[in-house]
Scaffold this motif. Structure first.
Motif, PDB file in Angstrom:
ATOM      1  N   SER A  70      43.043  26.197 -16.275  1.00 24.22           N
ATOM      2  CA  SER A  70      42.627  25.171 -15.318  1.00 24.22           C
ATOM      3  C   SER A  70      41.791  25.798 -14.205  1.00 24.22           C
ATOM      4  O   SER A  70      40.766  25.253 -13.784  1.00 24.22           O
TER       5      SER A  70
ATOM      6  N   GLU B 111      38.358  26.710 -15.610  1.00 22.59           N
ATOM      7  CA  GLU B 111      37.490  25.534 -15.691  1.00 22.59           C
ATOM      8  C   GLU B 111      36.967  25.150 -14.304  1.00 22.59           C
ATOM      9  O   GLU B 111      35.816  24.741 -14.146  1.00 22.59           O
TER      10      GLU B 111
ATOM     11  N   ASP C 120      34.228  27.500 -13.525  1.00 19.84           N
ATOM     12  CA  ASP C 120      33.036  27.121 -14.292  1.00 19.84           C
ATOM     13  C   ASP C 120      32.319  25.945 -13.629  1.00 19.84           C
ATOM     14  O   ASP C 120      31.084  25.891 -13.611  1.00 19.84           O
ATOM     15  N   ASP C 121      33.110  24.999 -13.085  1.00 16.62           N
ATOM     16  CA  ASP C 121      32.487  23.883 -12.345  1.00 16.62           C
ATOM     17  C   ASP C 121      31.731  24.400 -11.135  1.00 16.62           C
ATOM     18  O   ASP C 121      30.643  23.905 -10.799  1.00 16.62           O
TER      19      ASP C 121
ATOM     20  N   SER D 199      35.989  34.815 -12.426  1.00 14.40           N
ATOM     21  CA  SER D 199      36.223  34.210 -13.742  1.00 14.40           C
ATOM     22  C   SER D 199      36.594  35.288 -14.765  1.00 14.40           C
ATOM     23  O   SER D 199      37.484  35.095 -15.588  1.00 14.40           O
TER      24      SER D 199
ATOM     25  N   LYS E 203      38.869  23.393 -27.395  1.00 15.04           N
ATOM     26  CA  LYS E 203      38.586  22.801 -26.078  1.00 15.04           C
ATOM     27  C   LYS E 203      37.516  21.719 -26.231  1.00 15.04           C
ATOM     28  O   LYS E 203      36.498  21.934 -26.878  1.00 15.04           O
TER      29      LYS E 203
ATOM     30  N   ASN F 298      31.736  19.671 -23.473  1.00 14.91           N
ATOM     31  CA  ASN F 298      31.110  18.958 -22.358  1.00 14.91           C
ATOM     32  C   ASN F 298      29.602  18.978 -22.586  1.00 14.91           C
ATOM     33  O   ASN F 298      28.889  19.839 -22.091  1.00 14.91           O
TER      34      ASN F 298
END
Length: 509
Positions: free
Chosen positions: A39, A42, A45-46, A228, A359, A362
């Motif tokens: 989480s 991610e 990554d956003d 990350s 996963k 997107n």
């Protein structure tokens, strides 16, 4: 009170089974940690995607000066980015340190501040350009040397449009000649020169500011990508430890079972040897020998029967042998149960790996050329110097429908792999074109090539010929590309300096 054989086996097995289950339970609790870390990954990554948006708005403002709505989008996006970074402050500090977090936030603030300076410099340049035009027209109208005046305006535009450095001196020299030849334009020419100098000075400020802003953006990206990587490394460590725990638990149960079986069998052998001695006594026609030994109840009953009724020795021997056989079958059944548990543990490990591979995608319209150039930059920054890398991707479409993160990771992995096997002085080339309905990306190196005995294994998980590598790079690339309905293939020349080419096909639609 004596225990039966199966009771002794269960009591002896309770301890190793309890330890193994406890070890497995502890590692299974880490599955929740893995979910939490993913989480956070991610979220990071956003943040990186927001940073890409900021760079896009930055370039829109630089290239399309009239798009003022990009200013609001820039400030809204950087506010969102700052908010997202603050929301994972505890995770960043926990995985790195407080200084890491504050340096990241400081670079975000400096990036926004220098952006304001950049916008001000752009606005000022536009203002100065508007101011210099009437002076230039006045020189054209008042000067008797119309040709020189036109040449002056030409060099002015060459500088304003193309930033030609030599045009600066030409503007100054021609302005001086025009003033000497026509004193009546001295005032207009003087104002023209002053304004032109302000434009040149402002361009210098603009260039320096732009360089600073890019440096801050790269610093932000370095911190976010670095965090990350730490998160992914932590998750990888948890998974490796879990795999080891399952293996150790299985081995512990197996060796414990073998040891307990050995001890039980040794005890049984001791008892049977004493019985053999008793039978030797019977063969000597001696029926007075009493067997006294510590043994399971099943064997004790056999011994009691021997001691009680010598005349029925053959019958009792068969019955007790049958009980011993049943005890051995019980032991084999326990071993089968342990094997089944090992298979279950292996299946659980595979399910965890499948969860990572599946996963949800997107899919966005990705600027593929920019993504490739960025991937080249990221891959080259993590390799040793001495290997050059070039690209020719003009023929690629501007955008492709992809999961940007997965495709970027795939291309980086392939490029890093090519750089790793290219010797000093070699070259890696990235070429892009369109083949039928696919975007084709070729990544070629001048390395030693791949031998025929391993080329079929390079996409297998955990296969690697480099000691410090994990062996998952090309597997990740293949998985991500195939999930986009694309393909990845390898052509290699195993001769010295034959080189290797990886071909990636991604559907345009």
């Amino acid at each position: 009170m004596g225990l039966k054989l199966w009771q002794r086996i269960i009591i002896n097995m309770i301890f190793p089974i309890a330890i193994s289950l406890a070890l497995i339970y502890v590692e299974l609790r880490n599955v929740n940690k893995i979910y939490q870390r993913f989480s956070v990954i991610e979220w990071v990554d956003d943040i990186n995607l927001l940073l890409l948006e900021l760079r896009r708005y930055e370039k829109n403002i630089l290239l399309l000066i009239e798009e003022k709505e990009n200013l609001k989008l820039f400030h809204d996006t950087i506010s969102t980015l700052r908010s997202k970074v603050k929301s994972i402050e505890n995770e960043i500090v926990l995985r790195t340190n407080t200084g890491y977090y504050f340096n990241l936030m400081k670079n975000i603030d400096l990036y926004e501040e220098i952006f304001e300076t950049l916008v001000a410099a752009i606005d000022k340049r536009q203002q100065l350009i508007e101011e210099i035009r009437p002076f230039g027209r006045a020189i054209e109208n008042k000067s008797s040397n119309k040709y020189m005046a036109l040449i002056l305006r030409k060099y002015e535009k060459n500088y304003l449009l193309y930033k030609e450095k030599k045009a600066i001196d030409e503007v100054y020299d021609i302005s001086k000649l025009l003033i000497d030849s026509a004193p009546e334009i001295k005032q207009d020419a003087g104002l023209y020169i002053v304004t032109f100098k302000e434009i040149v000075n402002n361009d210098t400020v603009l260039t320096n500011t732009l360089q600073l802003m890019r440096n801050y953006a790269r610093e932000i990206e370095k911190y976010t990508i670095g965090f990350s990587v730490k998160e992914r490394s932590y998750v990888n460590t948890i998974m490796i430890n879990g795999e080891r725990a399952f293996l150790y638990a299985a081995l512990f149960i197996i060796f414990s079972t073998i040891a307990i079986a050995y001890m039980v069998s040794q005890n049984m052998i001791r008892v049977m040897r004493e019985m053999e001695h008793a039978f030797d006594k019977i063969s000597d026609s001696s029926f007075t020998h009493i067997v006294k030994t510590d043994a399971p109840n099943e064997v004790k009953s056999f011994i009691g029967a021997y001691n009680r009724i010598v005349s029925k020795l053959n019958f009792n021997l068969k019955e007790k042998t049958k009980k011993i056989t049943l005890a051995e079958q019980t032991l084999l059944q326990k071993q089968s149960e342990i094997t089944a548990k090992n298979s279950t543990l292996r299946a659980m490990s595979i399910e965890i790996l499948d969860m990572i591979k599946n996963k949800p995608l997107n899919i966005t319209q990705t600027p593929i050329k920019y993504l490739i150039l960025e991937s080249i930059s990221s891959a080259a920054s993590n390799t040793s110097p001495g290997v050059s890398i070039s690209s020719n991707i003009v023929e690629l479409p501007d955008k492709l429908p992809t999961d940007t993160l997965l495709i970027r990771l795939s291309i980086i992995n392939v490029i890093v792999n090519a750089l790793r096997f290219t010797p000093y002085g070699g070259k890696v080339t990235v070429t892009g074109t369109v083949e039928d309905t696919n975007a084709a990306i070729y990544i070629s190196d001048t390395g030693p090539g791949i031998s025929e005995d391993i080329i079929g294994k390079i996409f297998d998980p955990f296969f690697t010929t480099v000691e410090e590598a994990a062996g998952l790079g090309l597997t990740i690339a293949m998985t991500a590309i195939e999930r986009h309905n694309g393909t990845i293939t390898v052509v290699s020349d195993s001769r010295p300096e034959g080189g290797t080419t990886v071909k990636i096909l991604l559907p345009v639609q």
